[in-house]
Structure formats: C-alpha cells, structure tokens
Design a protein around this motif. Structure first.
Motif, PDB file in Angstrom:
ATOM      1  N   TYR A  87      26.667  43.172  38.729  1.00  0.00           N
ATOM      2  CA  TYR A  87      28.200  42.932  37.699  1.00  0.00           C
ATOM      3  C   TYR A  87      28.246  41.877  38.030  1.00  0.00           C
ATOM      4  CZ  TYR A  87      32.854  40.872  39.505  1.00  0.00           C
ATOM      5  OH  TYR A  87      34.056  40.007  39.530  1.00  0.00           O
ATOM      6  N   GLN A 139      42.218  47.324  46.204  1.00  0.00           N
ATOM      7  CA  GLN A 139      41.833  45.973  45.638  1.00  0.00           C
ATOM      8  C   GLN A 139      40.393  44.915  44.900  1.00  0.00           C
ATOM      9  OE1 GLN A 139      44.265  44.315  44.326  1.00  0.00           O
ATOM     10  NE2 GLN A 139      46.217  43.950  46.503  1.00  0.00           N
ATOM     11  N   ASN A 140      40.042  46.236  45.889  1.00  0.00           N
ATOM     12  CA  ASN A 140      38.366  45.531  44.955  1.00  0.00           C
ATOM     13  C   ASN A 140      38.235  46.689  43.779  1.00  0.00           C
ATOM     14  OD1 ASN A 140      36.941  44.069  45.055  1.00  0.00           O
ATOM     15  ND2 ASN A 140      36.417  44.290  47.579  1.00  0.00           N
ATOM     16  N   ARG A 142      40.510  48.058  41.410  1.00  0.00           N
ATOM     17  CA  ARG A 142      41.820  47.578  40.880  1.00  0.00           C
ATOM     18  C   ARG A 142      40.766  46.711  39.557  1.00  0.00           C
ATOM     19  NH1 ARG A 142      43.705  43.163  40.679  1.00  0.00           N
ATOM     20  NH2 ARG A 142      43.101  42.756  43.073  1.00  0.00           N
ATOM     21  N   ALA A 143      40.403  45.543  40.137  1.00  0.00           N
ATOM     22  CA  ALA A 143      39.921  44.466  39.791  1.00  0.00           C
ATOM     23  C   ALA A 143      38.059  45.071  38.871  1.00  0.00           C
ATOM     24  CB  ALA A 143      39.153  44.029  40.663  1.00  0.00           C
ATOM     25  N   ALA A 144      38.087  46.025  39.198  1.00  0.00           N
ATOM     26  CA  ALA A 144      36.596  46.206  38.758  1.00  0.00           C
ATOM     27  C   ALA A 144      36.743  46.769  37.084  1.00  0.00           C
ATOM     28  CB  ALA A 144      35.531  46.968  39.885  1.00  0.00           C
ATOM     29  N   GLU A 146      40.246  46.474  35.899  1.00  0.00           N
ATOM     30  CA  GLU A 146      40.482  45.346  34.722  1.00  0.00           C
ATOM     31  C   GLU A 146      39.282  44.836  34.389  1.00  0.00           C
ATOM     32  OE1 GLU A 146      43.246  44.309  33.297  1.00  0.00           O
ATOM     33  OE2 GLU A 146      43.971  43.966  35.237  1.00  0.00           O
ATOM     34  N   ASN A 147      37.789  44.561  35.053  1.00  0.00           N
ATOM     35  CA  ASN A 147      37.184  44.443  34.015  1.00  0.00           C
ATOM     36  C   ASN A 147      36.278  44.517  32.535  1.00  0.00           C
ATOM     37  OD1 ASN A 147      35.482  41.388  33.588  1.00  0.00           O
ATOM     38  ND2 ASN A 147      35.098  42.078  36.300  1.00  0.00           N
ATOM     39  N   PHE A 150      38.080  44.116  30.172  1.00  0.00           N
ATOM     40  CA  PHE A 150      37.988  42.808  29.432  1.00  0.00           C
ATOM     41  C   PHE A 150      37.084  43.290  28.547  1.00  0.00           C
ATOM     42  CE2 PHE A 150      40.051  40.317  32.799  1.00  0.00           C
ATOM     43  CZ  PHE A 150      40.415  39.707  32.097  1.00  0.00           C
TER      44      PHE A 150
ATOM     45  N   LEU B  47      32.638  33.528  38.366  1.00  0.00           N
ATOM     46  CA  LEU B  47      33.300  33.994  38.922  1.00  0.00           C
ATOM     47  C   LEU B  47      33.027  33.168  40.512  1.00  0.00           C
ATOM     48  CD1 LEU B  47      30.247  36.876  39.574  1.00  0.00           C
ATOM     49  CD2 LEU B  47      32.925  36.834  38.503  1.00  0.00           C
ATOM     50  N   ASN B  89      42.025  40.479  48.688  1.00  0.00           N
ATOM     51  CA  ASN B  89      41.769  40.824  46.767  1.00  0.00           C
ATOM     52  C   ASN B  89      43.012  40.858  46.208  1.00  0.00           C
ATOM     53  OD1 ASN B  89      40.961  40.018  44.828  1.00  0.00           O
ATOM     54  ND2 ASN B  89      38.828  41.423  44.384  1.00  0.00           N
ATOM     55  N   HIS B  90      43.539  39.953  45.256  1.00  0.00           N
ATOM     56  CA  HIS B  90      44.593  39.587  44.882  1.00  0.00           C
ATOM     57  C   HIS B  90      44.114  38.978  43.175  1.00  0.00           C
ATOM     58  CE1 HIS B  90      47.689  41.113  47.851  1.00  0.00           C
ATOM     59  NE2 HIS B  90      47.248  40.610  48.874  1.00  0.00           N
ATOM     60  N   MET B  91      43.188  39.431  42.772  1.00  0.00           N
ATOM     61  CA  MET B  91      42.754  38.584  41.777  1.00  0.00           C
ATOM     62  C   MET B  91      42.906  39.858  41.413  1.00  0.00           C
ATOM     63  SD  MET B  91      39.853  36.469  43.484  1.00  0.00           S
ATOM     64  CE  MET B  91      38.499  37.247  44.039  1.00  0.00           C
ATOM     65  N   ARG B  92      42.897  39.386  39.524  1.00  0.00           N
ATOM     66  CA  ARG B  92      42.981  39.916  38.955  1.00  0.00           C
ATOM     67  C   ARG B  92      41.358  40.983  38.231  1.00  0.00           C
ATOM     68  NH1 ARG B  92      45.494  39.102  32.215  1.00  0.00           N
ATOM     69  NH2 ARG B  92      44.946  41.532  31.692  1.00  0.00           N
ATOM     70  N   ALA B  93      40.661  40.228  37.894  1.00  0.00           N
ATOM     71  CA  ALA B  93      39.300  40.948  37.459  1.00  0.00           C
ATOM     72  C   ALA B  93      38.093  40.650  38.337  1.00  0.00           C
ATOM     73  CB  ALA B  93      39.399  41.029  35.812  1.00  0.00           C
ATOM     74  N   GLU B  94      38.589  40.120  39.258  1.00  0.00           N
ATOM     75  CA  GLU B  94      37.099  39.657  40.166  1.00  0.00           C
ATOM     76  C   GLU B  94      36.719  40.321  41.589  1.00  0.00           C
ATOM     77  OE1 GLU B  94      39.387  37.635  38.547  1.00  0.00           O
ATOM     78  OE2 GLU B  94      37.553  37.392  37.231  1.00  0.00           O
ATOM     79  N   VAL B  95      36.203  40.797  41.611  1.00  0.00           N
ATOM     80  CA  VAL B  95      35.699  41.387  43.333  1.00  0.00           C
ATOM     81  C   VAL B  95      35.205  40.730  44.181  1.00  0.00           C
ATOM     82  CG1 VAL B  95      34.294  42.941  43.754  1.00  0.00           C
ATOM     83  CG2 VAL B  95      34.830  43.562  41.615  1.00  0.00           C
ATOM     84  N   LEU B  96      35.715  40.880  45.283  1.00  0.00           N
ATOM     85  CA  LEU B  96      35.045  40.387  46.149  1.00  0.00           C
ATOM     86  C   LEU B  96      35.152  41.049  47.521  1.00  0.00           C
ATOM     87  CD1 LEU B  96      35.978  37.359  46.977  1.00  0.00           C
ATOM     88  CD2 LEU B  96      38.187  37.785  48.300  1.00  0.00           C
ATOM     89  N   THR B 167      42.579  35.537  34.441  1.00  0.00           N
ATOM     90  CA  THR B 167      41.776  35.652  33.918  1.00  0.00           C
ATOM     91  C   THR B 167      41.785  35.558  32.978  1.00  0.00           C
ATOM     92  OG1 THR B 167      40.391  36.122  36.242  1.00  0.00           O
ATOM     93  CG2 THR B 167      39.127  37.053  34.063  1.00  0.00           C
ATOM     94  N   GLN B 168      40.941  35.103  31.717  1.00  0.00           N
ATOM     95  CA  GLN B 168      41.218  35.152  30.331  1.00  0.00           C
ATOM     96  C   GLN B 168      40.062  35.461  29.909  1.00  0.00           C
ATOM     97  OE1 GLN B 168      44.194  36.116  28.430  1.00  0.00           O
ATOM     98  NE2 GLN B 168      45.374  35.596  30.187  1.00  0.00           N
TER      99      GLN B 168
END
Lengths: 418, 210
Positions: A87, A139-140, A142-144, A146-147, A150, B47, B89-96, B167-168
C-alpha cells in the motif's frame, strides 16, 4: 579497443550473475505459487517472506503474493504487514524516476518497480481492507476500500469534465462494485446508515444484478460474512513477438462463473440472487489501457525487425558490406531482446470474490461451500464460531486442489487466541 | 613536431574515438546504477509519515501545556488525571494502522510527561490495561482475576485525536489535505477543556511510466 576487451567479459559476468539471481528468485516464486495452489500456505509464506523484505523491483509484487498466502492461512498480522508495505509503495509516486525509468526504456521493463495493473492495485487495497474488516477495524477497512476505487479512477481521462473519462471511470467502478459493497458494509458497521445506503444504492445502480446482495436489511442482520475467492485470475500473455502484452483468458473463453451453494450444519441455505459475483477480474483485465511503455516497446520491436531485415539484405547482396550487415543484425537483435514485455503479475488472484452475508444461529457451525460446473470445488469448514452480535468474517480460497475439510481455528488464530 | 609524436597523437585520437561507445556505455550503466534506488527509498507520497508525527505532536503538546484553560484547571484541581486514547481514523482513503494510531497520542503523552512534569497523571486506557494484564499475568495463571476495572481509577480527562482527510486522485497526481483534531475532554462534565487542530496538505505528482 583494449578497454572493450576488458569491459566485455566483466559485463557478461555481471549480466550472468544478475541472470542467476533472477532465475533463483523466479524459481522460489514459482514454488511459492505452487504451494499456494496446493494449500501449503505456511510453505508459501516461508518462501515469500524473505523475498518480500527485499526492497527491489519486485517489492510490491512479493508483498501482495505474501499477503495472499497469509490471508488464506488466516495469519492476519502477516497479511496486514505485507499488504501495508505494498500500500505504501502503491500510493507513492516517482518510485521509478531516474535510473529505473531509463533502464525500463533502454534495457528491460522488469527493472521498473512493479506496481501492477489498476485491477491488481485495486485488489491489493481490497485485501488490505478485507484484513481490517475481518478484524472489525471498520474505519481502516473503509479507507482501504475507498482507495481501491481510487486506483481505478486512473482510467478517467484528464478531468471529471471529460465525459469520456467519466464514462470510463463509471465502467471501471461498475466492474469493481465489490469494493462499493464492502464500503457500504463498513459504513453500516460504523453506524452511518446514510453513507451505507448511498454506497449500496451506487452498487445497485451500477450493477442491478447485485440488488439482493446490497439489500440493507440483509447486511444489517447478517452475523456471518463469507468472502469466497473463486478460481483463477487473468494470466499475462504476449503477442507480436513478445512486445505487446495482454491478458487471457477472456471471460467467454473461461466460461460462466457458477454461483456457490452453501450448507450450514447440513441444511442448504437459500441465497437467492445474493450469490451473484460482484467482480470478474478476467473482464476487468481486458480493459488494460495502452501505456507509454507499450508504445516504446512496440517501436523498439518494429525498428529491431527493420534492422534485422536490413542486415540480412546487406549480407545477401553480391558486394554487400559484411561488417555493416553484422552491425545491423546485432543492433536489430539487441532491440528485439530489449523490447520484451514485462511478464510479472500477481498469480494468486482469483477470478471473482463472492461476498455472502448470512444469518446463522450463534454457536460453532459447520459450513460447506460448494461450486458446481465443469470443475467442482467443495470446502467444508468445521466449528466456525458464530456470534449473536456483530458480523464474523471468514475468508475461503477455492481452487482446483483446495477442496477438502478445514477445521477451525487455523494455527495462527489458535496461537493468538487469549 | 617530430614524426613519432605525430603518430602518438594520431593513435591517442583514434583510441579516444574507438573508446567513445565504451565511455557512453559506462555513463549509461552508471546512470542506471545510480538511479536504481530501492523501492522504498525513492518516491513521494501523500501519506502521513514519521516527520508529520513529530511536527503534529510537538505542536499539540506545546499547545496543551501552554493553554490558559488547562493551566487554570491544574491550578484548581492539581495534576490532571488523563487517559489517552488512540487516534480515530476518519480519513477518506488513508489507512492508519494500530501502531500509528497509538503513536500520535502516545508521543504527546511522552512529551508532556517530560516538559510539564507534575502537571498530569497519565492513566492507561482500558484496552491497554487489559492487554498488558492478560499478557503478563494470565499467561502464568489462567484463572487469575484481572483485578479492578480501570474505570475505578476514575480518569478526569481523556485525550483523543481524530484524523480527517480529503483526497483527490487522477491520472496526473494525488493530493490529500489532512485535518488532525486533538481534544482534552472533561469526562465528568462532558465539556472540552482544550481543543486544537493541525492541518497538513500534501501532493504528489505521478511520473512517466506510472
């Protein structure tokens, strides 16, 4: 001239050594892939582990391979680490700037750090999301997911104002509705009904056949999610003397995807239309975009062919210049040799990933997943723990030699249990 | 100029001409070798990275310690008993990942423990407490009672962080704007004693062949 005599053997030696290392690497990978398809996941992990730690041109590829094996073995820590490493590089740009780009153009495309096709990138993010989903880290996850979407947006041309680009993205998004479904499920588990419904609606709008699968209530009530990877993904093939790359087989050549049949404690479960495949990677691979490197390879190959022909003509002429003919032939062969397509690919990918949400009585359950068709796959999972609340996710890899009986917990789960 | 010197000059010139392809090849090889950095060394991403962790936590720790409201609460109540939660993590497309999530608040705790000695009492969060007890004690004796709930220690405040992003990504570039919100919440009063934010904007352009 003397310098040439010194340099040539050294260059040959370096080339031979590099070739040997590459051959050894390929042999290890081939064995690991064979282990994976025989269900020998620990062996596959042991072979791929050292390769995945080496930050060479195959770093991302070896990590996604390792992630696949670790996920099938339920070693979620290893799978998370591997997919996270992939990633990080997949979301970095310029990793091939400088020497690697020059090398890819002049020498071989395999000098480039492998980043895969958009569908491979999307699947790497999908599996990372799946690992988090299995751990209920929504949450993680969902982010993955979404990516993952992308990664397919790459296909949209220069901007959203471009209608053709929008259409192309819409088409890609539709083909990868599996991420939209999982995105909806994540929002549902996080408690955002509005966003869950929005994603389910988007999936339904793009793929009406998924209407049953994205039913809000069905997913809300589900306490078991079966994620079933089925069959074999696309294989890279070349045409036009190895310079032009494509993927095979095409979906009609591979035949239809058969829906799974599920039995829980011996009783058949009526899945209705929910057992619809949300993605077909064979179809997605056919959308491969023509890239700059393809043009470069094709030109090199065509020029190489021209030089060989010119060299042959020069050599056959009555008063032809032998040296010139040899130089032309040599240059032509060199161009042909360096115009070969990069054949690296993620071999573990399935043809499709079924998502099957079920409502099952809590307790330890025996679940049988079965596929009909020309190749019948059956897996029996004994003692799967099902909770009354929340959703427990089980991942199953179905392929030719993976049928059989599996008992819960797999070793990594048993070891990590408190 | 003597004849043998002429010949030498001609030979040197010829040698230089015949070595030109070799020199060019050496340059290409040198360029290739110099440019072939490892897959994780080169590249630019949007990131969150280690540098961001340091910048964000340095800034937030200084702001907590310097907040007049926090200082007033310390003056009134004595050292504040604070429980630290991992970042959300409330980020759109970033894993934390778990480690990074904990690092963002744990580093603030460490900085304040050093810089504002005696002003805060740091309590473990429930998950951390049970994990440590289970790992250290239950392994030796599975029947062992894990002891009182950490709730009985009664933290007064909770330090939390929430990360958001926009993120775009298109065929040319990817850009991400991060908003990191930190809060010190009074658990009894349900009021925010202190809150602040840190914004980060990152962009990375895609290169040729990407």
């Amino acid at each position: 001239m003397r310098l040439w005599l010194v340099m040539l053997p050294q260059a040959l030696l370096v080339g031979a050594m590099a070739g040997c290392a590459d051959f050894e690497h390929q042999r290890t990978v081939r064995r690991a892939v064979a282990d994976y398809y025989m269900g020998a996941y620990p062996q596959a992990i042991a072979r791929l582990g050292p390769l995945a730690g080496d930050p060479d041109a195959n770093f991302v590829l070896n990590n996604v391979r390792l992630g696949s094996a670790a996920l099938a073995f339920y070693d979620l820590d290893e799978a998370e680490t591997a997919f996270l490493r992939a990633y990080e590089v997949l979301n970095s740009f310029g990793v091939n700037n400088g020497g690697r780009t020059l090398g890819a153009i002049l020498v071989s495309e395999s000098i480039k750090v492998w980043r895969g096709e958009p569908f491979e990138q999307a699947m790497a993010h999908f599996y990372l999301g799946l690992v988090y989903y299995m751990r209920q880290d929504y949450q993680n996850a969902r982010a993955a997911f979404e990516n993952a979407l992308f990664k397919l947006r790459d296909y949209a041309d220069e901007g959203s104002s471009n209608t053709k680009g929008d259409d192309r993205y819409r088409e890609q998004e539709s083909d990868f509705a599996v991420a939209l479904v999982m995105l909806g499920k994540c929002w549902q588990r996080i408690g955002r009904e509005d966003l869950a419904r929005a994603n389910f609606d988007r999936a339904r709008q793009l793929r009406p056949a998924l209407a049953d699968l994205v039913d809000y209530r069905r997913n809300l009530e589900s306490n078991v999610l079966l994620v079933v990877d089925y069959g074999y993904g696309p294989q890279k093939v070349t045409t036009f003397d190895g310079a032009i790359v494509g993927f095979a087989p095409k979906p009609p050549e591979a035949g239809p995807i058969h829906p799974p049949r599920i039995r829980v404690d011996g009783k058949a479960v009526d899945l209705g239309a929910a057992a619809c495949p949300p993605v077909d990677l064979l179809a997605l691979a056919q959308d491969r975009r023509w890239q700059s490197i393809d043009t470069i390879r094709a030109i090199k190959s065509a020029v190489g062919t021209g030089l060989i022909a010119a060299g042959a003509y020069q050599g056959m002429r009555r008063h032809g210049d032998g040296t010139a003919a040899l130089i032309l032939l040599g240059a032509g062969l060199l161009l042909k040799a360096t115009s070969q397509a990069d054949m690296r690919q993620w071999e573990m990918l399935p043809r499709t990933t079924f998502l099957i949400p079920l409502r099952v009585a809590p307790g330890n359950r025996d679940i049988v997943v079965e596929f009909g068709g020309h190749e019948s796959y059956v897996q029996t999972w004994r003692g799967l723990p099902v909770g009354a609340r929340g959703e427990t996710t089980f991942y199953m890899r179905m392929a030719r030699y993976l049928s059989g009986e599996y008992t819960w917990p797999p070793p990594p789960v048993a070891q990590s249990a408190p | 100029m003597p004849r043998h010197q002429d010949n030498l000059a001609i030979r040197n010139q010829e040698s230089a001409i015949s070595n030109r392809p070799c020199v060019a090849l050496c340059w290409v090889l040198a360029l290739l070798l110099a440019g072939c950095t490892s897959a994780v060394q080169s590249g630019q991403s949007t990131l969150l990275e280690g540098d961001d962790l340091i910048r964000v936590t340095d800034d937030m720790a200084a702001k907590i310690a310097g907040s007049p409201d926090v200082q007033e609460a310390i003056r009134r109540q004595g050292p504040l008993r604070v429980v630290v939660q991992p970042a959300e993590n409330h980020m759109r497309a970033e894993v934390l990942p778990t480690g990074a999530r904990e690092a963002f608040t744990a580093r603030i705790r460490t900085l304040l423990a050093k810089q504002a000695r005696g002003q805060f009492v740091w309590l473990m969060n429930r998950q951390e407490f049970y994990d440590i007890r289970r790992r250290e004690l239950e392994a030796k004796d599975p029947t062992l009672d894990l002891g009182p709930s950490p709730d009985r220690v009664e933290p007064q405040y909770m330090l939390t962080a929430r990360f958001y992003s926009m993120t775009q990504e298109n065929w040319q570039a990817r850009s991400t704007t991060y908003l990191c919100v930190f809060e010190l919440t009074d658990l009894q009063q349900r009021t925010k004693l202190w809150t602040d934010k840190y914004e980060i904007k990152k962009a990375a352009a895609k290169g040729f062949l990407e």
